[in-house]
Design an enzyme around this catalytic site. Structure first.
Site, PDB file in Angstrom:
ATOM      1  N   THR A 125       1.331   4.923-115.916  1.00 11.17           N
ATOM      2  CA  THR A 125       1.025   3.742-116.711  1.00 11.17           C
ATOM      3  C   THR A 125       1.469   4.019-118.143  1.00 11.17           C
ATOM      4  O   THR A 125       1.285   5.118-118.657  1.00 11.17           O
ATOM      5  CB  THR A 125      -0.454   3.316-116.618  1.00 11.17           C
ATOM      6  OG1 THR A 125      -0.582   2.005-117.178  1.00 11.17           O
ATOM      7  CG2 THR A 125      -1.395   4.283-117.292  1.00 11.17           C
ATOM      8  N   CYS A 142      -6.584   0.469-124.379  1.00 13.79           N
ATOM      9  CA  CYS A 142      -6.861   0.466-122.941  1.00 13.79           C
ATOM     10  C   CYS A 142      -7.153   1.882-122.471  1.00 13.79           C
ATOM     11  O   CYS A 142      -6.774   2.861-123.115  1.00 13.79           O
ATOM     12  CB  CYS A 142      -5.666  -0.065-122.162  1.00 13.79           C
ATOM     13  SG  CYS A 142      -5.317  -1.815-122.416  1.00 13.79           S
ATOM     14  N   HIS A 179      -5.542   0.957-114.996  1.00 13.56           N
ATOM     15  CA  HIS A 179      -5.294   0.715-116.424  1.00 13.56           C
ATOM     16  C   HIS A 179      -6.215  -0.428-116.834  1.00 13.56           C
ATOM     17  O   HIS A 179      -5.945  -1.592-116.539  1.00 13.56           O
ATOM     18  CB  HIS A 179      -3.825   0.330-116.603  1.00 13.56           C
ATOM     19  CG  HIS A 179      -3.399   0.130-118.027  1.00 13.56           C
ATOM     20  ND1 HIS A 179      -2.202   0.599-118.487  1.00 13.56           N
ATOM     21  CD2 HIS A 179      -3.967  -0.507-119.077  1.00 13.56           C
ATOM     22  CE1 HIS A 179      -2.050   0.259-119.768  1.00 13.56           C
ATOM     23  NE2 HIS A 179      -3.125  -0.417-120.135  1.00 13.56           N
TER      24      HIS A 179
END
Length: 159
Positions: free
Chosen positions: A24, A30, A47
């Site tokens: 990711t 995040c 994620h």
């Protein structure tokens, strides 16, 4: 040959294929969580954009991976369905940065705290993490070994 599975924002990928790499990109505030069963060699990555779904239950039903509390739990459930043993799972996390460099929302800190609460509630521990700061990260999970790598500003390190 490695097959790369890319996890987008509010997304999750799983694999039991030892040739796969799950990645990711651009983890700012995040939180990326890599979860791996070293014996079954099954892993996944989520994620998560926000800490909890408490005030957004409809959004959580539509996409549980948007939130740390529902996304990590759903990823664990799907890994177990795939053959992982819940008691062997290794959790590693990256992200949770303060990209705005202010304390108005503190989303990164809140995301990490939500993960720690969830793990504690389920009697699990975080094996490693690279969170905070003001720099985005990329997170890799190699299914053949369970190796988790974080890339920050072009420099890679094992988690």
């Amino acid at each position: 040959m490695n097959n790369t599975l890319v996890v987008g924002i509010s997304d999750m990928k799983l694999s039991a294929n030892p040739g796969d790499v799950i990645v990711t990109y651009s983890l700012g505030s995040c939180l990326g969580v890599a979860i791996y069963d070293p014996k079954a060699r099954i892993g996944g990555m989520v994620h998560c954009l926000l800490p909890t779904a408490a005030a957004a239950r409809e959004k959580a039903r539509a996409n549980p991976f948007m939130f740390v509390n529902t996304g990590v739990a759903m990823t664990v459930r799907r890994l177990v369905d795939l053959g992982a043993d819940r008691n062997r799972l290794v959790f590693k996390a990256a992200g949770g940065a303060n990209m705005r460099r202010d304390r108005i929302f503190d989303t990164g800190v809140r995301n990490f705290k939500a993960l720690m609460r969830l793990l504690e509630h389920n009697h699990r521990r975080l094996a490693a993490h690279d969170v905070g700061g003001t720099t985005p990260r990329t997170l890799f999970l190699y299914l053949d070994t369970g190796r988790v790598v974080v890339r920050v500003l072009g420099k890679e390190s094992d988690l």
